[in-house]
Design a protein around this motif. Sequence first.
Motif, PDB file in Angstrom:
ATOM      1  N   LEU A 115       0.826  -1.209   0.000  1.00 48.80           N
ATOM      2  CA  LEU A 115       0.000   0.000   0.000  1.00 48.80           C
ATOM      3  C   LEU A 115       0.861   1.260   0.000  1.00 48.80           C
ATOM      4  CD1 LEU A 115      -2.780  -1.088   2.531  1.00 48.80           C
ATOM      5  CD2 LEU A 115      -2.914  -1.037   0.040  1.00 48.80           C
ATOM      6  N   TYR A 116       1.988   1.221   0.721  1.00 48.22           N
ATOM      7  CA  TYR A 116       2.886   2.375   0.755  1.00 48.22           C
ATOM      8  C   TYR A 116       3.456   2.654  -0.642  1.00 48.22           C
ATOM      9  CZ  TYR A 116       6.757   5.411   2.128  1.00 48.22           C
ATOM     10  OH  TYR A 116       7.635   6.465   2.240  1.00 48.22           O
ATOM     11  N   GLU A 117       3.793   1.588  -1.347  1.00 50.10           N
ATOM     12  CA  GLU A 117       4.314   1.749  -2.705  1.00 50.10           C
ATOM     13  C   GLU A 117       3.248   2.344  -3.623  1.00 50.10           C
ATOM     14  OE1 GLU A 117       5.123  -1.764  -5.158  1.00 50.10           O
ATOM     15  OE2 GLU A 117       7.172  -1.016  -5.331  1.00 50.10           O
ATOM     16  N   GLU A 118       1.993   1.912  -3.442  1.00 49.01           N
ATOM     17  CA  GLU A 118       0.912   2.409  -4.286  1.00 49.01           C
ATOM     18  C   GLU A 118       0.680   3.909  -4.096  1.00 49.01           C
ATOM     19  OE1 GLU A 118      -2.579   0.108  -3.667  1.00 49.01           O
ATOM     20  OE2 GLU A 118      -1.720  -1.750  -4.476  1.00 49.01           O
ATOM     21  N   ILE A 119       0.796   4.401  -2.837  1.00 48.99           N
ATOM     22  CA  ILE A 119       0.469   5.808  -2.582  1.00 48.99           C
ATOM     23  C   ILE A 119       1.664   6.730  -2.789  1.00 48.99           C
ATOM     24  CG2 ILE A 119      -1.407   5.246  -1.005  1.00 48.99           C
ATOM     25  CD1 ILE A 119       0.449   5.823   1.337  1.00 48.99           C
ATOM     26  N   SER A 120       2.901   6.183  -2.636  1.00 47.95           N
ATOM     27  CA  SER A 120       4.079   7.056  -2.721  1.00 47.95           C
ATOM     28  C   SER A 120       4.911   6.840  -3.966  1.00 47.95           C
ATOM     29  CB  SER A 120       4.981   6.824  -1.492  1.00 47.95           C
ATOM     30  OG  SER A 120       5.496   5.501  -1.516  1.00 47.95           O
ATOM     31  N   GLY A 121       4.753   5.692  -4.608  1.00 41.57           N
ATOM     32  CA  GLY A 121       5.580   5.382  -5.778  1.00 41.57           C
ATOM     33  C   GLY A 121       7.018   5.120  -5.403  1.00 41.57           C
ATOM     34  N   ALA A 122       7.274   4.855  -4.120  1.00 38.27           N
ATOM     35  CA  ALA A 122       8.643   4.613  -3.665  1.00 38.27           C
ATOM     36  C   ALA A 122       9.134   3.268  -4.186  1.00 38.27           C
ATOM     37  CB  ALA A 122       8.698   4.622  -2.136  1.00 38.27           C
ATOM     38  N   ASN A 123      10.451   3.176  -4.367  1.00 42.19           N
ATOM     39  CA  ASN A 123      11.059   1.929  -4.856  1.00 42.19           C
ATOM     40  C   ASN A 123      11.333   1.018  -3.670  1.00 42.19           C
ATOM     41  OD1 ASN A 123      12.218   0.025  -6.440  1.00 42.19           O
ATOM     42  ND2 ASN A 123      14.206   1.069  -6.577  1.00 42.19           N
ATOM     43  N   THR A 124      10.271   0.459  -3.096  1.00 48.16           N
ATOM     44  CA  THR A 124      10.410  -0.383  -1.899  1.00 48.16           C
ATOM     45  C   THR A 124      10.905  -1.754  -2.281  1.00 48.16           C
ATOM     46  OG1 THR A 124       8.136  -1.101  -2.094  1.00 48.16           O
ATOM     47  CG2 THR A 124       8.533   0.823  -0.747  1.00 48.16           C
ATOM     48  N   ARG A 125      11.407  -2.441  -1.275  1.00 49.73           N
ATOM     49  CA  ARG A 125      11.861  -3.811  -1.506  1.00 49.73           C
ATOM     50  C   ARG A 125      10.661  -4.721  -1.708  1.00 49.73           C
ATOM     51  NH1 ARG A 125      17.290  -4.558   0.797  1.00 49.73           N
ATOM     52  NH2 ARG A 125      17.996  -2.543   1.575  1.00 49.73           N
ATOM     53  N   GLU A 126      10.860  -5.846  -2.438  1.00 52.05           N
ATOM     54  CA  GLU A 126       9.767  -6.803  -2.696  1.00 52.05           C
ATOM     55  C   GLU A 126       9.510  -7.608  -1.433  1.00 52.05           C
ATOM     56  OE1 GLU A 126       6.814  -8.692  -3.855  1.00 52.05           O
ATOM     57  OE2 GLU A 126       7.711  -7.382  -5.350  1.00 52.05           O
ATOM     58  N   LEU A 127       8.348  -7.348  -0.798  1.00 52.91           N
ATOM     59  CA  LEU A 127       7.990  -8.059   0.439  1.00 52.91           C
ATOM     60  C   LEU A 127       6.639  -8.736   0.289  1.00 52.91           C
ATOM     61  CD1 LEU A 127       9.078  -5.441   3.121  1.00 52.91           C
ATOM     62  CD2 LEU A 127      10.227  -7.580   2.532  1.00 52.91           C
ATOM     63  N   ASP A 128       6.313  -9.184  -0.916  1.00 53.47           N
ATOM     64  CA  ASP A 128       5.018  -9.832  -1.157  1.00 53.47           C
ATOM     65  C   ASP A 128       5.241 -11.161  -1.882  1.00 53.47           C
ATOM     66  OD1 ASP A 128       2.304  -9.994  -0.895  1.00 53.47           O
ATOM     67  OD2 ASP A 128       1.887  -9.023  -2.813  1.00 53.47           O
ATOM     68  N   PRO A 129       5.945 -12.112  -1.256  1.00 56.21           N
ATOM     69  CA  PRO A 129       6.307 -13.351  -1.947  1.00 56.21           C
ATOM     70  C   PRO A 129       5.105 -14.250  -2.159  1.00 56.21           C
ATOM     71  CG  PRO A 129       6.906 -13.500   0.354  1.00 56.21           C
ATOM     72  CD  PRO A 129       6.404 -12.109   0.135  1.00 56.21           C
ATOM     73  N   PRO A 130       5.099 -15.089  -3.226  1.00 51.15           N
ATOM     74  CA  PRO A 130       4.003 -16.036  -3.459  1.00 51.15           C
ATOM     75  C   PRO A 130       3.885 -17.009  -2.300  1.00 51.15           C
ATOM     76  CG  PRO A 130       5.410 -15.850  -5.393  1.00 51.15           C
ATOM     77  CD  PRO A 130       6.092 -15.124  -4.289  1.00 51.15           C
ATOM     78  N   GLY A 131       2.651 -17.396  -1.947  1.00 53.27           N
ATOM     79  CA  GLY A 131       2.411 -18.356  -0.878  1.00 53.27           C
ATOM     80  C   GLY A 131       2.219 -17.693   0.471  1.00 53.27           C
TER      81      GLY A 131
END
Length: 702
Positions: free
Chosen positions: A62-78
């Motif tokens: 959600l933070y990436e969606e609102i700020s467009g920041a280049n955050t680390r990938e923290l949404d792994p499959p499973g």
Amino acid sequence: MATRWKNKCKIKYFLWTLLCIVPAMVILSAYPHIREQSEKESRKYYTTREFAEMLYNGNQVLYEEISGANTRELDPPGNSFREIRPYLQYEVLNKNGKTILKNGESLKQLLAQDHLKKYDWIVQMEYDHLGNAEVTECYGTYAQKMKVRLSEGLYYQYEDQYEDVETAEEMGTPADCTFLYGMTKEQGQAYQSYIGNPFYAVYYRSGMADMIRISIFVLIGAAIFLPFVKKLNTGNERGFQMPVEIIGITVIGLLILWEAVTSLVISTMRGDIQDRLVQLGLSNGDAESMVMAWNLIVWIIYFSLIYWVTGSIRNLISIGWKQAVRERIFLIPFLKKHRAKLEKACSFLKKKWSGLAKRVDIFFRIDLQEQSNKVIFRFVAAQFVIVSLFCMGWFFGIAGVLIYSVVLFRTICKKYYKIKQDYQRMLQATEKIASGNLDMSMEQDFGIFDPVRKQLLQIQSGFKSAVDEEVKSQKMKTELITNVSHDLKTPLTAIITYVNLLKEEGITDEERENYINVLERKSMRLKVLIEDLFEVSKATSKNVKLELAKVDIISLLKQVRLELSERMEKSELDFRWNFQEEKVYLTLDSQKTYRIFENLLINILKYSLEGTRVYIDVSDNEDIVTITMKNISKGELNFNPGDITERFVRGDVSRNTEGSGLGLAIVKSFVELQKGKLTIEVNGDLFVARIEWRRTEMEDIS
């Protein structure tokens, strides 16, 4: 005495009944506890560490969606926020408390107004300017546990990953914002349906599986040790004296039933069976009673079978293996009684198996000429089907896979050995051919290398033909040199002789003129011989330029007939010319074709028997034009028709007649240069020369 025996029987049967019913009643009494535990577990879905990790992953997404920041990938499959997002209410606030993103009603206002009855849980997490997170609000039945899980998740998620950074910007995590998440009761139920009810986990974690195992061990122990209590007089009843085959089948059935009984317990606790009965028209109370009664009956039967099987095995051991083989194995007397029928059946099955094995062998036959994908696909598809069938057998499927692996190993080894033998046979055949043995037999099957065997046979045949051709060529070269020497030597000798005679003194003018005439004839014959040899050499080497034009075969034959008419009249031969009235046009070289007809007719004039008929036929059958010349030979035709067209080969083997032996060789060369075919046939004294031209093939003449 009878009363005492009856009392013992009553005690014995009472004990049996007690041993089977009591464990069944104990297990049924545990059903409500397991159902309650599973319901509690399902309601506590949001207190797990995995759920906490998904919420923290949601913060990042959600933070990436609102700020467009280049955050680390923290949404792994499973373990993904995407899995729970459809079931969530969420809201994101900035550092001033203003809503910047939400997907429903304001969770902040609900917390402030305390309107939380329709929610299972709500949680609020705040991030400061350094990116440090804190769980500030948590509502729900298990709120405290959820808060602990979220705090633990925060600690494990960021401690090691970002221990060397100091700011939120460096960490790539949210900062100066607040995240609120919640699930209504309806959303919670939908999510529980999505993840499934944890009945199996509760079933094993609650100790019920251990309770069943303990009950089974108690029954086994009772079946083994109760016969040692002499007062009960048990263990030798007729019911325990069953054939080994029945005992074995029952043991296998019990192992299979273990999974079935487990599934029955789970289905009962989940309410599947009860729901179906209600759908059939029963009330909830009646459906529940029927399901529990059915469970009780199943457990009693299952425990009774365990007791009976254990008692039967103990009875077999007690009588000794020899007596057990004689008396308790039903198959042995059955096999003895029906031995003849069984042998017949085995013979029939052996034939069928042999036929099936052949079909399987054909199905899996490796043909190196086929596409490899087809062979591999057939093999993999067969293995997939077989392994799939074994997978349906659960525990027994594993045993089946082990047995099948051994069989497959043996089959592959056998197939490999067969391929190795076939390869060795092919290698030996190749070595023999390479060493020059062209008469060896290759009748044996080479298996998958059989296409190679066919190619080797062709190579063998080709080599043999080449060798035979070379031998024939060498022989013809020798004969050619001999014939050329003879045919050139004869006129040269005559020329030398008459030159020497001319040198002599005292010869008359008449003799001188006579000698000069002979020299002229001999020199002309030598010239013709050399010209013919030169002509046939050029034709054989294809070093001849054809002057192609539309030629009327009929007119050309008539021209040759006119040219040779004087010789024909003197020959005492009866020529029969069978021409059609229409003209027959072919694309040919007129001079070469004239020479063909001239040589054939001169050959007829030289070697035909006087007073016989000669037939010259011309036929035009659309595509094929055929010229046939037949005559009766005055000499015996004792030569090979295929050799007569070779250079310096003559029907007059003694070479007493005039001729170079090149006439038919020139005919053959000129016919083939013009895409025609010359065939010589001999039938007794009948000599037949046949020329064929196909119009379709003559289009390629250049």
